[in-house]
Each structure stands twice: as C-alpha cells, then as structure tokens.
Scaffold this active site. Sequence first.
Site, PDB file in Angstrom:
ATOM      1  CB  CYS A 167      -1.185  -0.014   0.972  1.00  0.00           C
ATOM      2  SG  CYS A 167      -1.191   1.795   1.344  1.00  0.00           S
ATOM      3  CG  ASP A 168       1.989   5.416  -2.220  1.00  0.00           C
ATOM      4  OD1 ASP A 168       1.265   6.847  -1.038  1.00  0.00           O
ATOM      5  OD2 ASP A 168       2.364   6.340  -3.037  1.00  0.00           O
ATOM      6  CB  VAL A 169       0.246   5.702   3.917  1.00  0.00           C
ATOM      7  CG1 VAL A 169       0.751   4.049   4.113  1.00  0.00           C
ATOM      8  CG2 VAL A 169       1.542   6.366   3.458  1.00  0.00           C
ATOM      9  CB  SER A 207       9.568  12.812  15.134  1.00  0.00           C
ATOM     10  OG  SER A 207      11.190  13.318  15.451  1.00  0.00           O
ATOM     11  CE  LYS A 245       7.462  12.240  11.285  1.00  0.00           C
ATOM     12  NZ  LYS A 245       6.572  11.043  11.703  1.00  0.00           N
ATOM     13  CE1 TYR A 292      10.343  13.003   9.693  1.00  0.00           C
ATOM     14  CE2 TYR A 292      11.484  14.419  11.445  1.00  0.00           C
ATOM     15  CZ  TYR A 292      11.096  12.845  10.665  1.00  0.00           C
ATOM     16  OH  TYR A 292      10.936  11.878  11.865  1.00  0.00           O
TER      17      TYR A 292
HETATM   18  N1  LIG Z   1      14.709   7.118  11.824  1.00  0.00           N
HETATM   19  C1  LIG Z   1      14.250   8.138  12.772  1.00  0.00           C
HETATM   20  O1  LIG Z   1      15.793   8.769  13.799  1.00  0.00           O
HETATM   21  C2  LIG Z   1      13.373   9.012  13.444  1.00  0.00           C
HETATM   22  C3  LIG Z   1      13.188   9.953  14.372  1.00  0.00           C
HETATM   23  C4  LIG Z   1      11.803   9.425  15.132  1.00  0.00           C
HETATM   24  C5  LIG Z   1      10.928   9.277  14.843  1.00  0.00           C
HETATM   25  N2  LIG Z   1      10.846   8.095  13.015  1.00  0.00           N
HETATM   26  C6  LIG Z   1       9.719   7.866  12.715  1.00  0.00           C
HETATM   27  O2  LIG Z   1       9.449   6.474  12.322  1.00  0.00           O
HETATM   28  C7  LIG Z   1       8.760   6.328  11.651  1.00  0.00           C
HETATM   29  C8  LIG Z   1       8.734   4.914  11.009  1.00  0.00           C
HETATM   30  O3  LIG Z   1      10.849   5.654   9.961  1.00  0.00           O
HETATM   31  P1  LIG Z   1      11.785   4.509  10.471  1.00  0.00           P
HETATM   32  O4  LIG Z   1      12.617   5.571  10.994  1.00  0.00           O
HETATM   33  O5  LIG Z   1      11.944   3.541  10.782  1.00  0.00           O
HETATM   34  O6  LIG Z   1      12.269   4.576   8.617  1.00  0.00           O
HETATM   35  P2  LIG Z   1      12.559   3.655   7.270  1.00  0.00           P
HETATM   36  O7  LIG Z   1      12.635   4.398   6.348  1.00  0.00           O
HETATM   37  O8  LIG Z   1      13.322   2.299   7.796  1.00  0.00           O
HETATM   38  O9  LIG Z   1      10.525   3.092   7.555  1.00  0.00           O
HETATM   39  C9  LIG Z   1       9.310   4.028   6.813  1.00  0.00           C
HETATM   40  C10 LIG Z   1       9.229   2.847   6.163  1.00  0.00           C
HETATM   41  O10 LIG Z   1       8.055   3.696   6.056  1.00  0.00           O
HETATM   42  C11 LIG Z   1       7.621   3.148   4.548  1.00  0.00           C
HETATM   43  N3  LIG Z   1       7.092   4.459   3.324  1.00  0.00           N
HETATM   44  C12 LIG Z   1       7.717   5.105   3.311  1.00  0.00           C
HETATM   45  N4  LIG Z   1       6.687   6.164   2.377  1.00  0.00           N
HETATM   46  C13 LIG Z   1       6.135   4.994   2.392  1.00  0.00           C
HETATM   47  C14 LIG Z   1       4.069   5.762   1.903  1.00  0.00           C
HETATM   48  N5  LIG Z   1       3.780   6.556   1.423  1.00  0.00           N
HETATM   49  N6  LIG Z   1       3.410   4.090   2.061  1.00  0.00           N
HETATM   50  C15 LIG Z   1       3.852   3.247   2.659  1.00  0.00           C
HETATM   51  N7  LIG Z   1       4.556   2.648   2.887  1.00  0.00           N
HETATM   52  C16 LIG Z   1       5.896   4.612   3.120  1.00  0.00           C
HETATM   53  C17 LIG Z   1       9.188   3.005   4.061  1.00  0.00           C
HETATM   54  O11 LIG Z   1       9.315   1.384   2.669  1.00  0.00           O
HETATM   55  C18 LIG Z   1       9.591   1.811   5.297  1.00  0.00           C
HETATM   56  O12 LIG Z   1       9.797   0.790   4.985  1.00  0.00           O
HETATM   57  C19 LIG Z   1       8.362   7.930  10.341  1.00  0.00           C
HETATM   58  O13 LIG Z   1       7.739   8.036  10.627  1.00  0.00           O
HETATM   59  C20 LIG Z   1       9.677   8.485  11.447  1.00  0.00           C
HETATM   60  O14 LIG Z   1       9.573  10.146  10.944  1.00  0.00           O
HETATM   61  C21 LIG Z   1      12.522   8.266  12.758  1.00  0.00           C
HETATM   62  C1  LIG Z   2      19.728  13.696  11.120  1.00  0.00           C
HETATM   63  C2  LIG Z   2      18.597  13.904  12.148  1.00  0.00           C
HETATM   64  C3  LIG Z   2      16.895  12.823  12.359  1.00  0.00           C
HETATM   65  C4  LIG Z   2      16.021  12.990  12.946  1.00  0.00           C
HETATM   66  C5  LIG Z   2      14.555  12.687  12.962  1.00  0.00           C
HETATM   67  C6  LIG Z   2      13.415  12.556  14.122  1.00  0.00           C
HETATM   68  O1  LIG Z   2      12.660  11.616  13.269  1.00  0.00           O
HETATM   69  C7  LIG Z   2      14.539  13.699  15.042  1.00  0.00           C
HETATM   70  C8  LIG Z   2      14.530  13.824  15.330  1.00  0.00           C
HETATM   71  C9  LIG Z   2      14.510  15.922  16.425  1.00  0.00           C
HETATM   72  C10 LIG Z   2      14.830  16.390  17.158  1.00  0.00           C
HETATM   73  C11 LIG Z   2      15.871  16.077  17.996  1.00  0.00           C
HETATM   74  C12 LIG Z   2      15.544  16.403  19.307  1.00  0.00           C
HETATM   75  C13 LIG Z   2      16.242  15.455  20.927  1.00  0.00           C
HETATM   76  C14 LIG Z   2      16.543  16.192  21.321  1.00  0.00           C
HETATM   77  C15 LIG Z   2      17.590  15.841  22.490  1.00  0.00           C
HETATM   78  O2  LIG Z   2      18.699  15.737  22.387  1.00  0.00           O
HETATM   79  C16 LIG Z   2      16.988  16.433  23.953  1.00  0.00           C
HETATM   80  O3  LIG Z   2      17.406  17.500  23.909  1.00  0.00           O
HETATM   81  C17 LIG Z   2      15.392  16.274  24.187  1.00  0.00           C
HETATM   82  C18 LIG Z   2      14.560  15.820  25.640  1.00  0.00           C
HETATM   83  C19 LIG Z   2      14.292  14.746  25.572  1.00  0.00           C
HETATM   84  C20 LIG Z   2      13.968  14.796  27.020  1.00  0.00           C
HETATM   85  O4  LIG Z   2      13.485  13.136  27.375  1.00  0.00           O
HETATM   86  O5  LIG Z   2      13.211  15.803  27.836  1.00  0.00           O
END
Ligand SMILES: NC(=O)c1ccc[n+]([C@@H]2O[C@H](COP(=O)([O-])OP(=O)(O)OC[C@H]3O[C@@H](n4cnc5c(N)ncnc54)[C@H](O)[C@@H]3O)[C@@H](O)[C@H]2O)c1
Ligand SMILES: CCCCC[C@H](O)/C=C/C=C\C=C\C=C\[C@@H](O)[C@@H](O)CCCC(=O)O
Length: 273
Positions: free
Chosen positions: A64-66, A139, A156, A152
């Site tokens: 599925c493409d969400v 996130s 979120k 981004y």
């Molecule tokens: N990796 C990080 O640092 C991080 C931090 C905080 C939050 N997140 C969030 O976690 C979630 C998962 O990300 P991840 O880090 O596991 O990355 P990931 O790329 O490993 O996993 C994301 C998955 O989503 C799928 N996807 C992307 N577009 C899609 C679409 N249109 N339809 C269906 N599936 C789709 C991809 O194919 C992949 O399998 C995301 O919402 C991301 O924003 C990630």
């Molecule tokens: C290349 C970065 C990709 C990150 C993806 C992710 O989804 C984004 C994260 C964005 C911000 C992260 C902030 C982290 C902050 C911590 O170091 C800390 O300052 C926050 C305090 C947490 C707490 O529990 O109080």
Amino acid sequence: MLEIGDKRVFVTGGASGIGRAIIEALLAKGAKVLFCDVNADAGKGLETELRKQYGADRVIFAQCDVTNAQQLEDVFQKAVSSFGGLDVCVNNAGILDERIWETMLAINTTAQIRGCKLALDHMRRDKGGRGGVIINVASMAGIVAAHYHPVYTASKHAVVGFSLSWATHPKMGEMGVRWGCLCPGPVDTKLITVLEEGQAENLPVYRHVLDTNKVPPESAAQAFIRLLEDDESNGGLMTVVAGREQGHYRKRQLVDADGVSNPRLADIPWTPT
Ligand SMILES: NC(=O)c1ccc[n+]([C@@H]2O[C@H](COP(=O)([O-])OP(=O)(O)OC[C@H]3O[C@@H](n4cnc5c(N)ncnc54)[C@H](O)[C@@H]3O)[C@@H](O)[C@H]2O)c1
Ligand SMILES: CCCCC[C@H](O)/C=C/C=C\C=C\C=C\[C@@H](O)[C@@H](O)CCCC(=O)O
C-alpha cells in the site's frame, strides 16, 4: 495494563526500521499483525520470515502507498476482515526529505491522519465499535523545534496536535479509544542513513546528529510497547532519546478526574514518570 497477547494490530510502513521492530515486539507478545508498506519486496520478504517464526495466521503483509486514500482504506479493511476486527492502529509510515516536502506532508501527516480516522470510525464505542488504541509514530521533532528539517518538524507537530486533540475530546471516555504518540529522537534506520548519502541540504548539522545521537529501532519498539500497555497513557508522548533513560514518558494530564469533561491544558505541566 493492556494485555497485548490477544490484540489485532494494523501497522503502516512496517517493512523496515521502527515499524519492523514494533511488529516483531508485538508478535513476540502474541499479537496478530497486518502491516502494509509501499515496498512490496521488503514487505513480502519480512512476511515470509515472520510467518516461519510466528505462524501464517498471525502476520499478513499488504502492499500500500499510504498517500493513496483508496489503497489505505482497502488495506485497513483487509486487516479488519482478516482478523474479525482491529484493536490497535499504528500509523508509522514516514519519510525525511525536505526536497520533496509536499510528498513528505502527504505521507507523514495526511496519511497518518487518514489512518487515524479509519481506526477511530472502526473502534469508537459510541458508534458500535469495541474501543481500541491509536498510536502515531511522530518524533521528538513533533515536540521540539528542529531547524535542520523544518517541514519534517511541521509534519510531526501536526500529528502530535491531532492526536492530543482527540485525546482530550470530551467524549473520549464514551468512545473508548486511547491515543498516544511515539516520539523518538534519531533512530538508526534507513530514514536517516539516506541522509548520509547526501540528501540533506544542511549536511554538517545532520552529520553531528548522525554521529552522536542514535538509538537502535528495538529501543523505539520497547518504548512503543510501554506506551501501548499503559492503560493510563491517553495523550501520552513517549520520547526515546540517546543518552537518556529509554522510553522517558512525558505524560500530559489532559482531562479532569471524571475523565471526560472540562479539559485543562494550561495549568498542568509535563510529568515525566
Ligand atoms: N529514524 C529516525 O530517526 C526517526 C526518529 C523519529 C521518528 N521517526 C519516524 O518513524 C517512522 C518510521 O521511520 P523509520 O525511521 O523506521 O524509517 P524507515 O525508512 O526504515 O521506515 C519507513 C517505512 O515506511 C515506508 N514508507 C515510506 N513511504 C511510504 C508510503 N507512501 N506508503 C507506505 N509505506 C511507506 C518505507 O518503505 C519504510 O519501510 C517515520 O514516521 C519517521 O518519521 C524516525
Ligand atoms: C538527522 C536527524 C534525523 C532525526 C529524525 C527525528 O525524527 C528527529 C528528531 C528531532 C529532534 C530531536 C531532538 C532531540 C533532543 C534531545 O537531545 C533532548 O534535547 C530532548 C530532551 C528529551 C527529554 O526527554 O526531555
């Protein structure tokens, strides 16, 4: 405490990363999972692998493409019909690429909200459902400002705002649907490794984040399980940040003692537990 063992779960973007780790943690606790992903090869491969370990009746993959509303509705209904209903919905699919920011909003925000609406319609007790839990993978960028990826971050924050709005709905008690957000900082997945391949506009900033601050996806999954199991977590934002206690739980006490009326937002601080 919610017993995961008998729960029927729908997960988006489950073929890799955090979604995959969440699925494995759910299966290990006895749940049944239908997961979708746009990547059919990765999804099918994972389905085959997990079926060997947990049984064909407990894991289903559907491509599925969400961002395609009809496809998302179809896979959601497939989960309902396969398991005879759904108890938990995990909106996880997401990307990080500021260059295609409209697509990022469509995946990270619009599709997550659409998934929530499908789940809420199915689950709400006041409309004939059996209640349930909706957890959105947001996130830390849904809580704090992150200047290196502003769209981004906006995507979120929107998900966090949407989830908390429903969590504080005066009829939340009648609906019987609990809301939460998983809010990790950087996690070691494909989402951030693509940045290392040069996608980031502001690479030095990302370089710092990538070099210093990652947790494994399994830690994010553990925090997810903690949020899901906690029946008192409505409106909870579960943070997972490297160097901090795993699964630090920011719970906002959003409703009065009667659980439904007169939400008080301003006067109650974050309460880490
Ligand atoms: N990796 C990080 O640092 C991080 C931090 C905080 C939050 N997140 C969030 O976690 C979630 C998962 O990300 P991840 O880090 O596991 O990355 P990931 O790329 O490993 O996993 C994301 C998955 O989503 C799928 N996807 C992307 N577009 C899609 C679409 N249109 N339809 C269906 N599936 C789709 C991809 O194919 C992949 O399998 C995301 O919402 C991301 O924003 C990630
Ligand atoms: C290349 C970065 C990709 C990150 C993806 C992710 O989804 C984004 C994260 C964005 C911000 C992260 C902030 C982290 C902050 C911590 O170091 C800390 O300052 C926050 C305090 C947490 C707490 O529990 O109080």
